[in-house]
Scaffold this active site. Sequence first.
Site, PDB file in Angstrom:
ATOM      1  N   ARG A  41      45.269  34.176  10.232  1.00 56.08           N
ATOM      2  CA  ARG A  41      45.414  33.527   8.732  1.00 56.08           C
ATOM      3  C   ARG A  41      46.449  34.285   8.262  1.00 56.08           C
ATOM      4  NH1 ARG A  41      39.782  33.430   5.510  1.00 56.08           N
ATOM      5  NH2 ARG A  41      41.146  34.249   3.804  1.00 56.08           N
ATOM      6  N   ARG A 101      44.205  40.595  -2.514  1.00 54.33           N
ATOM      7  CA  ARG A 101      42.957  39.819  -2.485  1.00 54.33           C
ATOM      8  C   ARG A 101      41.927  40.658  -3.067  1.00 54.33           C
ATOM      9  NH1 ARG A 101      43.079  37.843   3.096  1.00 54.33           N
ATOM     10  NH2 ARG A 101      40.972  37.157   3.083  1.00 54.33           N
ATOM     11  N   ARG A 114      40.746  40.075  12.422  1.00 51.71           N
ATOM     12  CA  ARG A 114      40.149  38.669  12.458  1.00 51.71           C
ATOM     13  C   ARG A 114      41.100  37.658  13.279  1.00 51.71           C
ATOM     14  NH1 ARG A 114      37.891  36.199   7.101  1.00 51.71           N
ATOM     15  NH2 ARG A 114      39.869  36.638   6.558  1.00 51.71           N
ATOM     16  N   ARG A 160      34.057  31.767  -7.769  1.00 49.23           N
ATOM     17  CA  ARG A 160      35.008  32.787  -7.818  1.00 49.23           C
ATOM     18  C   ARG A 160      35.484  33.443  -9.049  1.00 49.23           C
ATOM     19  NH1 ARG A 160      36.948  32.260  -2.161  1.00 49.23           N
ATOM     20  NH2 ARG A 160      37.801  34.343  -1.523  1.00 49.23           N
ATOM     21  N   LYS A 196      31.266  36.317   4.699  1.00 49.82           N
ATOM     22  CA  LYS A 196      30.580  35.114   4.132  1.00 49.82           C
ATOM     23  C   LYS A 196      30.667  33.975   5.281  1.00 49.82           C
ATOM     24  CE  LYS A 196      33.696  35.448   0.817  1.00 49.82           C
ATOM     25  NZ  LYS A 196      34.221  36.688   1.164  1.00 49.82           N
TER      26      LYS A 196
HETATM   27  P1  AP5 Z   1      34.125  36.622   7.521  1.00 51.72           P
HETATM   28  O1  AP5 Z   1      32.843  35.926   7.942  1.00 51.72           O
HETATM   29  O2  AP5 Z   1      35.537  35.640   8.119  1.00 51.72           O
HETATM   30  O3  AP5 Z   1      34.399  36.986   6.317  1.00 51.72           O
HETATM   31  P2  AP5 Z   1      34.554  36.306   4.805  1.00 51.72           P
HETATM   32  O4  AP5 Z   1      33.861  36.997   3.795  1.00 51.72           O
HETATM   33  O5  AP5 Z   1      34.382  34.775   5.085  1.00 51.72           O
HETATM   34  O6  AP5 Z   1      35.962  36.705   4.553  1.00 51.72           O
HETATM   35  P3  AP5 Z   1      37.261  35.734   4.112  1.00 51.72           P
HETATM   36  O7  AP5 Z   1      38.375  36.492   4.156  1.00 51.72           O
HETATM   37  O8  AP5 Z   1      37.601  34.213   4.471  1.00 51.72           O
HETATM   38  O9  AP5 Z   1      37.057  35.830   2.408  1.00 51.72           O
HETATM   39  P4  AP5 Z   1      38.077  35.420   1.485  1.00 51.72           P
HETATM   40  O10 AP5 Z   1      37.233  35.344  -0.065  1.00 51.72           O
HETATM   41  O11 AP5 Z   1      39.155  36.326   0.979  1.00 51.72           O
HETATM   42  O12 AP5 Z   1      38.855  34.144   1.663  1.00 51.72           O
HETATM   43  P5  AP5 Z   1      38.614  32.255   1.693  1.00 51.72           P
HETATM   44  O13 AP5 Z   1      38.803  31.675   2.756  1.00 51.72           O
HETATM   45  O14 AP5 Z   1      37.080  32.184   1.004  1.00 51.72           O
HETATM   46  O15 AP5 Z   1      34.335  38.006   8.500  1.00 51.72           O
HETATM   47  C1  AP5 Z   1      35.477  38.684   8.467  1.00 51.72           C
HETATM   48  C2  AP5 Z   1      35.849  39.294   9.823  1.00 51.72           C
HETATM   49  O16 AP5 Z   1      34.786  40.301  10.008  1.00 51.72           O
HETATM   50  C3  AP5 Z   1      35.873  38.536  11.083  1.00 51.72           C
HETATM   51  O17 AP5 Z   1      36.545  38.845  11.899  1.00 51.72           O
HETATM   52  C4  AP5 Z   1      34.298  38.622  11.713  1.00 51.72           C
HETATM   53  O18 AP5 Z   1      34.263  38.367  13.055  1.00 51.72           O
HETATM   54  C5  AP5 Z   1      34.137  40.071  11.233  1.00 51.72           C
HETATM   55  N1  AP5 Z   1      32.797  40.333  10.942  1.00 51.72           N
HETATM   56  C6  AP5 Z   1      31.891  39.236   9.931  1.00 51.72           C
HETATM   57  N2  AP5 Z   1      30.886  40.090   9.872  1.00 51.72           N
HETATM   58  C7  AP5 Z   1      30.814  41.329  10.444  1.00 51.72           C
HETATM   59  C8  AP5 Z   1      29.829  42.390  10.816  1.00 51.72           C
HETATM   60  N3  AP5 Z   1      28.681  42.323  10.081  1.00 51.72           N
HETATM   61  N4  AP5 Z   1      30.068  43.465  11.643  1.00 51.72           N
HETATM   62  C9  AP5 Z   1      31.331  43.562  11.990  1.00 51.72           C
HETATM   63  N5  AP5 Z   1      32.474  42.262  11.938  1.00 51.72           N
HETATM   64  C10 AP5 Z   1      32.042  41.382  11.171  1.00 51.72           C
HETATM   65  O19 AP5 Z   1      39.474  32.218   0.478  1.00 51.72           O
HETATM   66  C11 AP5 Z   1      41.044  32.231   0.746  1.00 51.72           C
HETATM   67  C12 AP5 Z   1      41.876  32.185  -0.520  1.00 51.72           C
HETATM   68  O20 AP5 Z   1      41.485  30.634  -0.960  1.00 51.72           O
HETATM   69  C13 AP5 Z   1      41.569  33.124  -1.636  1.00 51.72           C
HETATM   70  O21 AP5 Z   1      41.937  34.307  -1.621  1.00 51.72           O
HETATM   71  C14 AP5 Z   1      41.784  32.212  -2.822  1.00 51.72           C
HETATM   72  O22 AP5 Z   1      43.057  32.262  -2.999  1.00 51.72           O
HETATM   73  C15 AP5 Z   1      41.660  30.856  -2.424  1.00 51.72           C
HETATM   74  N6  AP5 Z   1      39.906  30.127  -3.003  1.00 51.72           N
HETATM   75  C16 AP5 Z   1      39.159  29.897  -2.175  1.00 51.72           C
HETATM   76  N7  AP5 Z   1      38.020  29.349  -3.084  1.00 51.72           N
HETATM   77  C17 AP5 Z   1      38.344  29.655  -4.080  1.00 51.72           C
HETATM   78  C18 AP5 Z   1      37.953  29.320  -5.402  1.00 51.72           C
HETATM   79  N8  AP5 Z   1      36.583  28.851  -5.447  1.00 51.72           N
HETATM   80  N9  AP5 Z   1      38.626  29.484  -6.697  1.00 51.72           N
HETATM   81  C19 AP5 Z   1      40.133  30.013  -6.471  1.00 51.72           C
HETATM   82  N10 AP5 Z   1      40.618  30.263  -5.366  1.00 51.72           N
HETATM   83  C20 AP5 Z   1      39.988  29.930  -4.193  1.00 51.72           C
HETATM   84 MG    MG Z   2      35.761  33.116   4.949  1.00 53.20          MG
END
Ligand code: AP5
Ligand code: MG
Length: 225
Positions: free
Chosen positions: A160, A171, A127, A88, A13
């Site tokens: 992270r 997660r 990552r 979410r 994402k």
């Molecule tokens: P990356 O692009 O970083 O993936 P991502 O989908 O952004 O993954 P996240 O782990 O950030 O998602 P998340 O939803 O768990 O965490 P968030 O920060 O939103 O890519 C991942 C890796 O793969 C990287 O190394 C990249 O280089 C690689 N990659 C990407 N595409 C690739 C491809 N096609 N091929 C190969 N490699 C690839 O949220 C964190 C926490 O915050 C949550 O757990 C929750 O506690 C809280 N939170 C956030 N938003 C809310 C909300 N709205 N409500 C409640 N809690 C929330």
């Molecule tokens: Mg992310």
Amino acid sequence: MRLVLLGLPGAGKGTQGGRISEKQGIPHISTGSMIRAVIASGSKLGSVVDSYISRGHLIPDDIAIVMLKERLRMDDCSTGWILDGFPRTVAQAKHLDATLMQEGIKLDYAFDIRISEEEAIRRIEQRRMCRECGEAYHLLYYPPTQQKVCDKCSGELYQRPDDNRQTALQRLGVHMKQTHPVVHYYAQSGRLISINGEREIELVFAGVDIAFSLLLDTGCAGEVR
Ligand code: AP5
Ligand code: MG
């Protein structure tokens, strides 16, 4: 254009959100990044949200909604945005629709970037993130030129705290229970676009681009393989 990016933790994402933002000229808003910034500020709210995020749980809906609403009021959001990590829960999705309706605007589409749970773990464990600009690298799939240094801004790369196997599994469980229903919510209202996320980063982006062209031509949601 107003978009939401859905997908498992590690689906890409953030990676795709940054690229779409550059190409479409609209801000990429990651609630995960906003929460990490609040934690880094050392505020009382920071320690509250840290107690959820560090265990792989979602933060409470009311806190996430207030944070997002404040961000959407900023000037750069007037012509559109890409949300990454919000909504979410179905409650957040309904709240977003209601808020937008009050302002006479609407969410155009939700892009669901689809990968398997095994691939999600492989991506999360290796990552590395830039402390300055937030660029996400992968030690195998998308490695930085210099170890621990961001290619884009020379910032320091870090892992992270929630990117360990145990928290990642938690997660993924939370995602299937609380976030996956959001996919059905958007499918039912004809706004869901499914994207195959298990290809190279640039090929996934090409899929997103094809989806944009199809949407502009036909206005129909669907699946891009
Ligand atoms: P990356 O692009 O970083 O993936 P991502 O989908 O952004 O993954 P996240 O782990 O950030 O998602 P998340 O939803 O768990 O965490 P968030 O920060 O939103 O890519 C991942 C890796 O793969 C990287 O190394 C990249 O280089 C690689 N990659 C990407 N595409 C690739 C491809 N096609 N091929 C190969 N490699 C690839 O949220 C964190 C926490 O915050 C949550 O757990 C929750 O506690 C809280 N939170 C956030 N938003 C809310 C909300 N709205 N409500 C409640 N809690 C929330
Ligand atoms: Mg992310």
